[in-house]
Motif scaffolding. Structure first.
Motif, PDB file in Angstrom:
ATOM      1  N   PRO A  62      34.579  -1.884  22.430  1.00 12.61           N
ATOM      2  CA  PRO A  62      33.800  -1.537  21.228  1.00 12.61           C
ATOM      3  C   PRO A  62      34.350  -2.153  19.949  1.00 12.61           C
ATOM      4  CG  PRO A  62      34.215   0.414  22.586  1.00 12.61           C
ATOM      5  CD  PRO A  62      35.049  -0.686  23.149  1.00 12.61           C
ATOM      6  N   ASP A  63      35.657  -2.359  19.877  1.00 11.96           N
ATOM      7  CA  ASP A  63      36.228  -2.918  18.652  1.00 11.96           C
ATOM      8  C   ASP A  63      36.432  -4.428  18.755  1.00 11.96           C
ATOM      9  OD1 ASP A  63      39.807  -2.348  19.063  1.00 11.96           O
ATOM     10  OD2 ASP A  63      38.236  -2.882  20.523  1.00 11.96           O
ATOM     11  N   GLY A  64      35.794  -5.046  19.746  1.00 15.43           N
ATOM     12  CA  GLY A  64      35.959  -6.486  19.937  1.00 15.43           C
ATOM     13  C   GLY A  64      35.470  -7.296  18.756  1.00 15.43           C
ATOM     14  N   ALA A  65      34.327  -6.903  18.192  1.00 16.57           N
ATOM     15  CA  ALA A  65      33.770  -7.659  17.057  1.00 16.57           C
ATOM     16  C   ALA A  65      34.706  -7.591  15.851  1.00 16.57           C
ATOM     17  CB  ALA A  65      32.390  -7.129  16.697  1.00 16.57           C
ATOM     18  N   ARG A  66      35.288  -6.410  15.619  1.00 18.50           N
ATOM     19  CA  ARG A  66      36.218  -6.265  14.489  1.00 18.50           C
ATOM     20  C   ARG A  66      37.447  -7.128  14.705  1.00 18.50           C
ATOM     21  NH1 ARG A  66      40.752  -3.659  13.983  1.00 18.50           N
ATOM     22  NH2 ARG A  66      40.448  -2.546  15.955  1.00 18.50           N
ATOM     23  N   ARG A  67      38.005  -7.093  15.911  1.00 23.29           N
ATOM     24  CA  ARG A  67      39.182  -7.914  16.204  1.00 23.29           C
ATOM     25  C   ARG A  67      38.865  -9.404  16.058  1.00 23.29           C
ATOM     26  NH1 ARG A  67      43.473  -5.819  19.334  1.00 23.29           N
ATOM     27  NH2 ARG A  67      43.331  -3.574  19.735  1.00 23.29           N
ATOM     28  N   LEU A  68      37.676  -9.784  16.496  1.00 24.85           N
ATOM     29  CA  LEU A  68      37.278 -11.182  16.405  1.00 24.85           C
ATOM     30  C   LEU A  68      37.236 -11.647  14.951  1.00 24.85           C
ATOM     31  CD1 LEU A  68      36.231 -13.750  17.829  1.00 24.85           C
ATOM     32  CD2 LEU A  68      33.915 -12.831  17.585  1.00 24.85           C
ATOM     33  N   GLU A  69      36.646 -10.845  14.078  1.00 27.29           N
ATOM     34  CA  GLU A  69      36.567 -11.217  12.659  1.00 27.29           C
ATOM     35  C   GLU A  69      37.946 -11.259  12.020  1.00 27.29           C
ATOM     36  OE1 GLU A  69      34.167 -12.409  10.813  1.00 27.29           O
ATOM     37  OE2 GLU A  69      32.964 -12.428  12.641  1.00 27.29           O
ATOM     38  N   GLU A  70      38.814 -10.341  12.413  1.00 25.98           N
ATOM     39  CA  GLU A  70      40.171 -10.344  11.871  1.00 25.98           C
ATOM     40  C   GLU A  70      40.927 -11.606  12.284  1.00 25.98           C
ATOM     41  OE1 GLU A  70      40.943  -5.487  11.721  1.00 25.98           O
ATOM     42  OE2 GLU A  70      41.825  -6.722  13.308  1.00 25.98           O
TER      43      GLU A  70
END
Length: 320
Positions: A288-296
């Protein structure tokens, strides 16, 4: 300009029309009919264009190259700058045909000798080209409004500004526009395909993702490419780096001065592009937090590369 940035098809001609209209509407001779020779927006226009030329020279010195979409955008922007100056020049002559402008000067910080030297530096070439006589120091001092001078008819100053703008803005920007347009339309070598040297670093499986890599680079440059894939370098092998236009890195890695910095220092020339493959990162962080990690992670790499004046392209090479 960001990699791949381009104007919509209809935006280019509209930009040119808007630039010319803005130049024609520009109050190039502010202050009513009594104008200060060193106050008009024309000085700002000259300064801005000289700054642009300086930035272009820096880009050339650093071997920075533009993609085909960027060249097309640059051609439109150069043409717009030339038309903006054309509009301003025509506006000066149109207004001067029906109004009498008086030209003089005033300054809080500079005296007549200082501004007279600046005037000679600024308008000397235009005066020589146009056969126009510049005022002597005494004549120039008499043009000071605050000293009771009423200035003089502004005709010769309008001619001087027009010649200066033509020489420093209109002609160079027009030539730059044609050069950028021609470069964007030039046929690529090798049967229409542009050869691109790609150097993978700390990256495994590049050969298996050749199709996705070629598709990403063709989208980036706006045309077919001939992929020349060098053997992947492992960490510790930075001294063996060969020249490459594209540096291929996995997004799973974080930028490190000891490794990636050493690689950049070992390269014969800076790469034109750093391509970061997101495929492994997306597989590893698919929660679920993959998109956030990707942007970071993107932001971390983007900041690191910007500080080194290198463009970044983020692509999932598993999706051609």
């Amino acid at each position: 300009m960001k990699p791949g940035v381009a104007l919509p098809r209809a935006a280019g001609p509209l930009l040119l029309v808007a630039a010319f209209a803005a130049g024609a509407a520009l109050d190039a001779l502010p202050g009513g009919q009594r104008i200060n020779l060193f106050a008009p927006p024309l000085l700002a226009m000259l300064g801005w264009n000289l700054a642009v030329y300086a930035l272009l020279l820096v880009a050339v010195a650093r071997h920075r190259s533009l993609t085909t979409p960027q060249r097309r955008l640059a051609a439109w922007l150069h043409a717009a700058a030339a038309l903006l100056a054309c509009g301003a020049v025509l506006s000066m002559y149109a207004r001067g045909s029906f109004l009498e402008f008086r030209a003089g000067w005033d300054s809080t910080f500079f005296d007549a000798p200082a501004l007279h030297r600046f005037m000679q530096w600024l308008f000397g070439p235009a005066a020589a080209l146009g056969g126009i006589t510049l005022p002597t120091l005494d004549e120039f001092a008499a043009l000071r409004f605050s000293a009771g001078g009423g200035g003089e008819r502004a005709a010769r100053w309008i001619h001087l500004y027009a010649i200066t703008l033509a020489a420093l803005v209109i002609l160079p920007r027009t030539l730059l526009a044609f050069a950028a347009a021609r470069a964007s339309e030039a046929p690529a070598p090798s049967a229409g395909a542009r050869p691109l040297q790609v150097l993978p670093y700390s990256y495994q499986g590049a050969e298996a993702l050749r199709a996705g890599l070629r598709a990403a680079l063709e989208r980036h440059v706006g045309g077919p490419v001939e992929l020349q894939l060098a053997p992947s370098l492992a960490q510790g092998e930075e001294a063996q780096a060969v020249a490459a236009e594209v540096l291929l890195l996995p997004l799973t890695a974080t930028p490190e001065a000891e490794t990636h910095g050493a690689l950049l220092a070992a390269l014969p020339a800076p790469p034109a592009l750093v391509l970061l493959d997101e495929s492994g990162f997306r597989r590893r962080f698919a929660g679920p937090d993959g998109a956030r990690r990707l942007e970071e992670r993107r932001a971390l790499w983007r900041s690191w590369l910007v500080s080194r004046h290198l463009p970044a392209l983020f692509v999932d090479l598993s999706v051609p």
